[in-house]
Design a protein around this motif. Structure first.
Motif, PDB file in Angstrom:
ATOM      1  N   ARG A  26      -7.594  -7.471   5.473  1.00 50.65           N
ATOM      2  CA  ARG A  26      -7.669  -8.579   4.520  1.00 50.65           C
ATOM      3  C   ARG A  26      -8.057  -8.055   3.136  1.00 50.65           C
ATOM      4  NH1 ARG A  26     -10.393 -13.553   8.047  1.00 50.65           N
ATOM      5  NH2 ARG A  26      -8.797 -13.522   9.711  1.00 50.65           N
ATOM      6  N   GLU A  27      -7.399  -6.982   2.770  1.00 48.47           N
ATOM      7  CA  GLU A  27      -7.593  -6.340   1.470  1.00 48.47           C
ATOM      8  C   GLU A  27      -6.276  -6.395   0.698  1.00 48.47           C
ATOM      9  OE1 GLU A  27     -10.332  -5.017   0.281  1.00 48.47           O
ATOM     10  OE2 GLU A  27     -11.607  -4.351   1.939  1.00 48.47           O
ATOM     11  N   PRO A  28      -6.330  -6.359  -0.630  1.00 50.14           N
ATOM     12  CA  PRO A  28      -5.080  -6.310  -1.388  1.00 50.14           C
ATOM     13  C   PRO A  28      -4.333  -5.000  -1.179  1.00 50.14           C
ATOM     14  CG  PRO A  28      -7.008  -6.334  -2.858  1.00 50.14           C
ATOM     15  CD  PRO A  28      -7.518  -6.447  -1.469  1.00 50.14           C
ATOM     16  N   LEU A  29      -3.020  -5.071  -1.239  1.00 48.96           N
ATOM     17  CA  LEU A  29      -2.176  -3.887  -1.185  1.00 48.96           C
ATOM     18  C   LEU A  29      -1.743  -3.561  -2.611  1.00 48.96           C
ATOM     19  CD1 LEU A  29      -0.440  -1.782   0.392  1.00 48.96           C
ATOM     20  CD2 LEU A  29       1.395  -3.494   0.366  1.00 48.96           C
ATOM     21  N   VAL A  30      -2.124  -2.381  -3.080  1.00 50.17           N
ATOM     22  CA  VAL A  30      -1.741  -1.933  -4.421  1.00 50.17           C
ATOM     23  C   VAL A  30      -0.647  -0.884  -4.263  1.00 50.17           C
ATOM     24  CG1 VAL A  30      -2.520  -0.919  -6.594  1.00 50.17           C
ATOM     25  CG2 VAL A  30      -4.091  -2.351  -5.243  1.00 50.17           C
ATOM     26  N   ALA A  31       0.579  -1.248  -4.640  1.00 47.60           N
ATOM     27  CA  ALA A  31       1.730  -0.364  -4.484  1.00 47.60           C
ATOM     28  C   ALA A  31       2.061   0.247  -5.840  1.00 47.60           C
ATOM     29  CB  ALA A  31       2.922  -1.138  -3.941  1.00 47.60           C
ATOM     30  N   VAL A  32       2.019   1.574  -5.895  1.00 44.27           N
ATOM     31  CA  VAL A  32       2.123   2.275  -7.174  1.00 44.27           C
ATOM     32  C   VAL A  32       3.358   3.156  -7.210  1.00 44.27           C
ATOM     33  CG1 VAL A  32       0.966   3.808  -8.808  1.00 44.27           C
ATOM     34  CG2 VAL A  32      -0.391   2.325  -7.309  1.00 44.27           C
ATOM     35  N   SER A  33       4.166   2.984  -8.238  1.00 46.62           N
ATOM     36  CA  SER A  33       5.270   3.895  -8.531  1.00 46.62           C
ATOM     37  C   SER A  33       5.011   4.525  -9.892  1.00 46.62           C
ATOM     38  CB  SER A  33       6.609   3.159  -8.553  1.00 46.62           C
ATOM     39  OG  SER A  33       7.055   2.862  -7.250  1.00 46.62           O
TER      40      SER A  33
END
Length: 279
Positions: free
Chosen positions: A169-176
């Motif tokens: 239940r944590e945010p997903l930080v997707a980095v490009s």
């Protein structure tokens, strides 16, 4: 994801952090935990037998002590002690494991230690995702960070990271991260349209990589980020506050299986948080 969570344990202090990390995840997922100690370095020399037996006995005591420390609330913990090449034995264990966890002696910025060659080979060659736990406190952190580059391996990393973020239940930080070509000396500056196009192409690629996650995980907070710079540096800067970072391993073939891509290797060399390597 079936199978046990396997932790490679040694006499190093970071073993406790690795075991604690794995035990918490095992308890949350109702998975068994297996603590594996491997005694290596034997050559078969005359008189070596008694030394090996003593080392095996010591390893067994260490494993049982760690098992007793974390066995609580119905968590299934088992121990296994063997001899041989530690890298090979851990990779063999990863064939049936849901997750392989190892510790790193890296203690943050200013630390002289970094993930050694054995750890890199384990992370690159694991048959399951491999989590590397650094030797510093990770309490108070939040979010799961994943590096995305549009490759098939990155797709698997995104899938793993999304499942972890949803579970936690944590945010997903997707980095490009996009990196412009080095400007020739006679050019001086980058054309504006070149930089804008690189940024736009990266945004589009990231959106494609994340497509479908919102329907699969309707309650998951997804934070896409497109950054300009050098990938490993950006990823480690952003991971400094993350609970978990996830990167892909691009090794292919018999030899490449034991090699990480340069970015993943650089991320592991200066760990900012617990980091999962996904093949």
């Amino acid at each position: 994801m079936g199978g046990a969570i396997v932790v490679g344990i040694t006499e190093a202090a970071v073993t406790r952090r690795a075991v604690d990390w794995a035990a918490q995840r095992a308890a949350e997922r109702s998975q068994p935990l297996e603590l594996l100690a491997v005694v290596g370095g034997s050559t078969g020399a005359i008189g070596e037998g008694s030394i090996v037996e003593a080392a095996l006995a010591e390893a067994q005591v260490r494993a049982e002590a760690e098992a007793s420390r974390v066995a609580a609330g119905g968590l299934e913990v088992r121990t296994r002690v063997g001899r041989g090449n530690p890298v090979s034995r851990l990779l063999e264990a990863s064939e049936e494991a849901a997750l392989l966890v190892i510790g790193s002696d890296y203690r943050g910025p200013g630390s002289k230690a970094s993930r050694g060659a054995h750890g890199l080979r384990i992370a690159a060659g694991g048959h399951c995702p491999v989590v590397v736990v650094p030797d510093f406190d990770l309490t108070g952190r939040s979010g799961v960070l994943v590096g995305v580059d549009g490759s098939p391996t990155a797709e698997r990393a995104v899938a793993f990271a999304a499942a972890e973020a949803d579970r936690l239940r944590e945010p997903l930080v997707a980095v490009s991260v996009w990196t412009p070509l080095e400007v020739p000396r006679n050019m001086g500056v980058y054309p504006v349209e070149y930089l804008e196009n690189l940024a736009q192409l990266t945004e589009e690629s990231l959106a494609i990589s994340l497509a479908g996650l919102r329907s699969q995980y309707p309650d998951l907070e997804i934070v896409p980020r497109v950054e300009r710079g050098y990938p490993s540096q950006i990823l480690n800067e952003l991971a400094a506050d993350a609970r978990l970072a996830v990167v892909g391993s691009h090794g292919r073939g018999a030899l490449a299986r034991f090699l990480l891509g340069s970015i993943s290797q650089e991320v592991l060399a200066r760990l900012a948080t617990a980091t999962a390597v996904v093949r």
